[in-house]
Design a protein around this motif. Structure first.
Motif, PDB file in Angstrom:
ATOM      1  N   GLU A   9       0.717  -1.171  -0.199  1.00  0.00           N
ATOM      2  CA  GLU A   9       0.013  -0.168   0.096  1.00  0.00           C
ATOM      3  C   GLU A   9       0.992   1.312  -0.111  1.00  0.00           C
ATOM      4  O   GLU A   9       0.615   2.413  -0.611  1.00  0.00           O
ATOM      5  N   SER A  10       2.076   1.304   0.654  1.00  0.00           N
ATOM      6  CA  SER A  10       2.800   2.431   0.674  1.00  0.00           C
ATOM      7  C   SER A  10       3.540   2.830  -0.664  1.00  0.00           C
ATOM      8  O   SER A  10       3.943   3.826  -0.870  1.00  0.00           O
ATOM      9  N   VAL A  11       3.398   1.711  -1.422  1.00  0.00           N
ATOM     10  CA  VAL A  11       3.756   2.246  -2.831  1.00  0.00           C
ATOM     11  C   VAL A  11       2.642   2.271  -3.741  1.00  0.00           C
ATOM     12  O   VAL A  11       2.677   3.420  -4.633  1.00  0.00           O
ATOM     13  N   ILE A  12       1.658   1.724  -3.842  1.00  0.00           N
ATOM     14  CA  ILE A  12       0.394   1.716  -4.813  1.00  0.00           C
ATOM     15  C   ILE A  12      -0.367   3.111  -4.477  1.00  0.00           C
ATOM     16  O   ILE A  12      -0.819   3.560  -5.522  1.00  0.00           O
ATOM     17  N   ARG A  13      -0.470   3.316  -3.352  1.00  0.00           N
ATOM     18  CA  ARG A  13      -1.196   4.471  -2.805  1.00  0.00           C
ATOM     19  C   ARG A  13      -0.649   5.744  -3.482  1.00  0.00           C
ATOM     20  O   ARG A  13      -1.427   6.451  -4.176  1.00  0.00           O
ATOM     21  N   PRO A  14       0.577   6.087  -3.358  1.00  0.00           N
ATOM     22  CA  PRO A  14       0.925   7.267  -4.018  1.00  0.00           C
ATOM     23  C   PRO A  14       1.153   7.219  -5.357  1.00  0.00           C
ATOM     24  O   PRO A  14       0.661   8.283  -6.185  1.00  0.00           O
ATOM     25  N   LEU A  15       1.486   6.219  -5.979  1.00  0.00           N
ATOM     26  CA  LEU A  15       1.744   6.006  -7.486  1.00  0.00           C
ATOM     27  C   LEU A  15       0.078   6.017  -7.827  1.00  0.00           C
ATOM     28  O   LEU A  15      -0.118   6.868  -8.891  1.00  0.00           O
ATOM     29  N   GLY A  16      -0.844   5.491  -7.569  1.00  0.00           N
ATOM     30  CA  GLY A  16      -2.226   5.400  -7.778  1.00  0.00           C
ATOM     31  C   GLY A  16      -2.722   6.786  -7.793  1.00  0.00           C
ATOM     32  O   GLY A  16      -3.463   7.374  -8.670  1.00  0.00           O
ATOM     33  N   SER A  17      -2.473   7.512  -6.781  1.00  0.00           N
ATOM     34  CA  SER A  17      -2.916   9.141  -6.482  1.00  0.00           C
ATOM     35  C   SER A  17      -2.309   9.829  -7.838  1.00  0.00           C
ATOM     36  O   SER A  17      -3.070  10.684  -8.114  1.00  0.00           O
ATOM     37  N   CYS A  18      -1.159   9.725  -8.097  1.00  0.00           N
ATOM     38  CA  CYS A  18      -0.606  10.594  -9.133  1.00  0.00           C
ATOM     39  C   CYS A  18      -1.263  10.142 -10.552  1.00  0.00           C
ATOM     40  O   CYS A  18      -1.456  10.895 -11.626  1.00  0.00           O
TER      41      CYS A  18
END
Length: 266
Positions: A9-18
Motif C-alpha cells: 500500500e505504501s507504494v500503490i497508494r502514492p503511485l495511484g494518486s498520481c
C-alpha cells in the motif's frame, strides 16, 4: 542499498494518486510471479520477492493525459507522442512519490541491446491479475491446423480498449506473504468466444471488433479512434489539424520507408 520490506500500500497508494486521475491503472506483482512463467533468457534480474507494478492506460488517458500534455508540453521529434506522454506521466509520478527509491522503469516500446523487449507486457498484466492473456494454448481442439495465433489481453472492465504501458521494478523493496497472487478475471471463458477473440485479433485487428469481446464499461472516444487509426507517419499532421501542434513541429523528414507506409504501401 539492501532490499527492505515495505507494505504494498505504501507504494500503490502514492503511485495511484498520481496516475489514476490521468487515466491509468496500477497493479502490484512480485518479480517471481513474472519470472516463473518465462524462460531464463527473459527473466527480470531481481529476486523473486522484489516488488513490481504494471501500469495500464484506460480509454480516459487520451483526454485526461495525452491531449493536455500536447497543449502544455508539446513533443520532441522523432519520438512517438503517446510514448512521450506516458513517459512524462510515469517519470513524474516516480520522482514525486519515490525520490529516495531506486526504480527500474521499463516501457512497452523499449528494447534491450539483444532486441528483446525490456519486458513482456501481456505476461506482466496476466500475472498481476490486471487482465487475462488469452493465448492459442487456451483453446482446446484448435481449428487452425497448426497456424500460429498471437495472443491478446482482455481487461474485465474495458475489454480490449486499454494498453499496457510500463513496468516499474522497485529494486530495493521486497514484499512477503501479504501480497497474494490474484487470478486474472477469465471474462472470455468459452471455447467458441476464445476462438472468436483470437481470430478477430489476428485476422481483423484493424476493425476494432476484438476489443468488444466483452461489453466494455468505456471505449475509446471518436477522436482517439481517429488518432490510432491514422498511420503513424501521419499522426503529427492530424494533431496539427486539431490545433494541438504548431506547424513547425509537424513536418518530420520521412524516410522512403515511412513515406511508403504513409501512402498505404509496404
Amino acid at each position: 542499498m539492501a532490499a527492505s520490506p515495505a507494505s504494498v500500500e505504501s507504494v500503490i497508494r502514492p503511485l495511484g494518486s498520481c496516475l489514476t486521475k490521468l487515466g491509468f491503472e496500477v497493479y502490484p506483482l512480485k518479480v517471481g510471479w513474472y519470472n516463473s512463467v518465462l524462460p531464463p533468457s527473459l527473466h527480470l534480474p531481481y529476486p523473486d520477492d522484489t516488488l513490481a507494478v504494471v501500469v495500464l492506460s484506460t480509454p480516459a488517458m487520451f483526454e485526461q493525459a495525452f491531449l493536455p500534455f500536447l497543449e502544455q508540453r508539446g513533443i520532441q521529434k522523432p519520438c512517438d507522442p503517446v510514448d512521450q506522454c506516458v513517459r512524462d506521466c510515469v517519470s513524474t509520478a516516480v520522482s514525486q512519490s519515490f525520490s529516495e527509491l531506486k526504480v527500474d522503469v521499463r516501457y512497452d516500446y523499449e528494447l534491450l541491446p539483444s532486441r528483446k523487449p525490456k519486458f513482456l507486457a501481456q505476461t506482466a498484466a496476466h500475472v498481476s491479475g490486471a487482465a487475462f492473456y488469452y493465448q492459442q494454448s487456451d483453446v482446446t481442439d484448435q481449428p487452425w491446423a497448426g497456424k500460429k495465433m498471437f495472443g491478446v489481453c482482455i481487461h474485465p472492465s474495458f475489454g480490449g480498449w486499454f494498453a499496457i504501458r510500463a513496468l516499474l521494478v522497485f529494486e530495493d523493496v521486497t514484499v512477503g506473504s501479504e501480497l497474494v497472487q490474484p487470478a486474472p478475471p477469465d471474462c472470455v471463458p468459452s471455447r467458441e468466444d476464445r476462438i472468436k477473440l483470437l481470430e478477430a485479433f489476428n485476422f481483423r485487428w484493424q476493425d476494432w471488433s476484438y476489443r468488444d469481446i466483452v461489453p466494455p464499461a468505456q471505449t475509446y472516444s471518436q477522436r482517439q479512434k481517429e488518432y490510432f487509426s491514422t498511420a503513424p507517419a501521419l499522426r503529427l499532421t492530424l494533431l496539427r489539424t486539431w490545433g494541438l501542434l504548431p506547424e513547425e513541429e509537424v513536418q518530420p523528414d520521412l524516410s522512403p520507408d515511412e513515406q511508403s507506409q504513409a501512402n498505404g504501401h509496404g
